[in-house]
Motif scaffolding. Structure first.
Motif, PDB file in Angstrom:
ATOM      1  N   LEU A 162      14.127  -2.242   3.276  1.00 16.32           N
ATOM      2  CA  LEU A 162      12.799  -1.766   2.865  1.00 16.32           C
ATOM      3  C   LEU A 162      11.733  -2.043   3.926  1.00 16.32           C
ATOM      4  O   LEU A 162      10.557  -1.748   3.731  1.00 16.32           O
ATOM      5  CB  LEU A 162      12.391  -2.428   1.542  1.00 16.32           C
ATOM      6  CG  LEU A 162      13.232  -2.059   0.311  1.00 16.32           C
ATOM      7  CD1 LEU A 162      12.863  -2.935  -0.887  1.00 16.32           C
ATOM      8  CD2 LEU A 162      13.058  -0.581  -0.035  1.00 16.32           C
TER       9      LEU A 162
ATOM     10  N   GLU B  48      11.474  -1.070  -4.497  1.00 13.20           N
ATOM     11  CA  GLU B  48      11.337   0.174  -3.719  1.00 13.20           C
ATOM     12  C   GLU B  48      10.366   1.122  -4.427  1.00 13.20           C
ATOM     13  O   GLU B  48       9.468   1.675  -3.806  1.00 13.20           O
ATOM     14  CB  GLU B  48      12.720   0.829  -3.542  1.00 13.20           C
ATOM     15  CG  GLU B  48      12.651   2.076  -2.676  1.00 13.20           C
ATOM     16  CD  GLU B  48      14.019   2.479  -2.128  1.00 13.20           C
ATOM     17  OE1 GLU B  48      15.051   1.960  -2.613  1.00 13.20           O
ATOM     18  OE2 GLU B  48      14.029   3.311  -1.204  1.00 13.20           O
ATOM     19  N   ARG B  49      10.535   1.248  -5.751  1.00 15.70           N
ATOM     20  CA  ARG B  49       9.633   2.128  -6.513  1.00 15.70           C
ATOM     21  C   ARG B  49       8.201   1.582  -6.470  1.00 15.70           C
ATOM     22  O   ARG B  49       7.239   2.321  -6.322  1.00 15.70           O
ATOM     23  CB  ARG B  49      10.094   2.231  -7.959  1.00 15.70           C
ATOM     24  CG  ARG B  49      11.151   3.312  -8.183  1.00 15.70           C
ATOM     25  CD  ARG B  49      11.320   3.636  -9.668  1.00 15.70           C
ATOM     26  NE  ARG B  49      11.936   2.525 -10.370  1.00 15.70           N
ATOM     27  CZ  ARG B  49      13.276   2.356 -10.470  1.00 15.70           C
ATOM     28  NH1 ARG B  49      14.087   3.253  -9.953  1.00 15.70           N
ATOM     29  NH2 ARG B  49      13.755   1.319 -11.103  1.00 15.70           N
TER      30      ARG B  49
ATOM     31  N   LEU C  56       6.765  -0.146  -4.189  1.00 12.98           N
ATOM     32  CA  LEU C  56       6.147   0.000  -2.867  1.00 12.98           C
ATOM     33  C   LEU C  56       5.775   1.450  -2.571  1.00 12.98           C
ATOM     34  O   LEU C  56       4.789   1.703  -1.866  1.00 12.98           O
ATOM     35  CB  LEU C  56       7.125  -0.496  -1.783  1.00 12.98           C
ATOM     36  CG  LEU C  56       7.368  -2.002  -1.727  1.00 12.98           C
ATOM     37  CD1 LEU C  56       8.618  -2.309  -0.928  1.00 12.98           C
ATOM     38  CD2 LEU C  56       6.164  -2.726  -1.144  1.00 12.98           C
ATOM     39  N   THR C  57       6.572   2.366  -3.121  1.00 10.35           N
ATOM     40  CA  THR C  57       6.355   3.772  -2.761  1.00 10.35           C
ATOM     41  C   THR C  57       5.516   4.491  -3.807  1.00 10.35           C
ATOM     42  O   THR C  57       4.942   5.543  -3.529  1.00 10.35           O
ATOM     43  CB  THR C  57       7.703   4.505  -2.581  1.00 10.35           C
ATOM     44  OG1 THR C  57       8.494   4.269  -3.731  1.00 10.35           O
ATOM     45  CG2 THR C  57       8.419   4.042  -1.339  1.00 10.35           C
TER      46      THR C  57
END
Ligand SMILES: Cc1ncc(COP(=O)(O)O)c(C=O)c1O
Length: 366
Positions: free
Chosen positions: A298, A361-362, A364-365
């Motif tokens: 990541l 991940e979700r 952060l994005t």
């Protein structure tokens, strides 16, 4: 109505902030508790092994009795494991209790205790609760302890130096030779509390012979716990190994029955089940590698860890923490450790590690 006035240094204390309980997150965010993953308090995700469960079940037959206030069986087993005598061991209601017993017996207003910046939060709390001054050594060295600076910070008023190895929340580790050289350099009338709560997660060759050191250094207290690798955080049992005369002082201020009977029985069984601890260590080493690999993927910086958690730099940690909570994943913000851009993630079982990485991940994005 007026309320009685507490001691000024008690009134100024900032209380310890624990990891958020699963039940709170479920209630506040209307989530099914069984779907929530808690990786916020450095617990062993496997829980205790079968030997502990059997011992606990047997111990419930005697719930009407007070526990053995002297912890005879558990101290005997610990003494034999670590090559010391039972009178060199003090049992605590968690190792947190041992840390507090030390400050109770050795600190008074006007004294001071030395600890590193980003070190375990209980050191400043236990120090201030006695009206003593905390000397925080900063900056830290690569987020870990700077032992030379800590030695230099010892003042005439200093009675205790706290060293966490590995340290929470950073996961940093000091090699045994450096720690022993530090202990030898500290004046003999200043106690060194070597907090080894995460000792069992180290590779065997990294473990310091710290119990043996207490035979050479009467000012050394080694604290350990059953809350982490042994999987008994709920029961609250830890211990300190130290010179018998120092132990005698801690026992004078210790509650007579500070470690309950279930905790003693479970700890004794857990200590004997070396295979289970070894499995937990191996699972942790693999899970920690998964988390670190995931953070690299990541593009996130992290502190290579020697414990059962990893500190990762996410930027706006408050926002990411909240976004993780919304996905049913609880981790630990560490802004109270002067690390506002970081989160601490406990190593879980395989599915939990995958889940936190996907959620991150979700977060952060998104
Ligand atoms: C470095 C360190 N020391 C001591 C403790 C206290 O643990 P316990 O009171 O459960 O033994 C903790 C708990 O998180 C810790 O991280």
């Amino acid at each position: 109505m007026t309320t009685p006035v507490a001691l000024d240094y008690v009134a100024r204390l900032a209380p310890y902030v624990p990891g958020k309980p699963i039940e709170d997150v479920a209630r506040e965010l209307r989530l099914d508790p069984s779907t929530i993953v808690k990786l916020a308090s450095n617990e062993n995700p496997r829980g205790p092994g079968p030997a502990v469960r059997r011992a606990l079940s047997a111990a419930t037959e005697e719930l009407m009795r007070y526990p053995d206030g002297n912890g005879f069986a558990l101290k005997a087993a610990l003494a034999s494991r670590y090559g010391v005598t039972p009178d060199e061991i003090v049992l605590g209601n968690g190792s947190n209790d041992v840390l507090e017993l030390v400050t109770h017996a050795f600190l008074r207003p006007g004294d001071s205790a030395v600890y590193s910046r980003h070190a375990f939060a209980v050191y400043p709390i236990a120090t201030q609760a006695r009206g003593a001054a905390g000397i925080e050594v900063a900056p830290a060295r690569d987020l870990g302890h700077d032992l030379a600076a800590m030695r230099a910070a010892i003042a005439p008023s200093t009675r205790i130096v706290f060293v966490a190895n590995p340290n929470n929340p950073t996961g940093t580790w000091l090699a045994p030779a450096a720690v022993e050289a530090f202990i030898s350099s500290v004046p003999e009338d200043v106690l060194v509390v070597l907090d080894e709560a995460y000792n069992e997660y180290l590779e065997p060759e990294q473990c310091a012979p710290s119990a043996a050191w207490t035979r050479k250094h009467a000012n050394l207290i080694v604290s350990r716990t059953f809350s982490k690798a042994y999987g008994l955080a709920a029961l609250r049992v830890g211990y300190g190994i130290m010179n018998a005369q120092v132990a005698e002082m801690l026992n004078r201020v210790r509650q007579p029955f500070n470690v309950n009977a279930l905790a003693q029985a479970a700890a004794l069984a857990a200590l004997g089940d070396t295979a289970y601890v070894e499995e937990s260590r191996a699972l942790n080493t693999a899970g920690r590698a998964t988390l670190e690999e995931g953070f690299r993927r990541l593009g996130l910086a992290y502190v290579p860890s020697h414990a059962n958690f990893v500190m990762v730099k996410v930027g706006d940690a408050g926002r990411i923490y909240q976004r993780l909570l919304e996905q049913g994943v609880i981790v630990r913000p560490v802004a109270n450790y002067a690390l506002p851009e970081w989160l601490r993630v406990t190593v879980g079982v395989r599915t939990e590690n995958r889940r936190v990485l996907e959620a991150l991940e979700r977060a952060l994005t998104g």
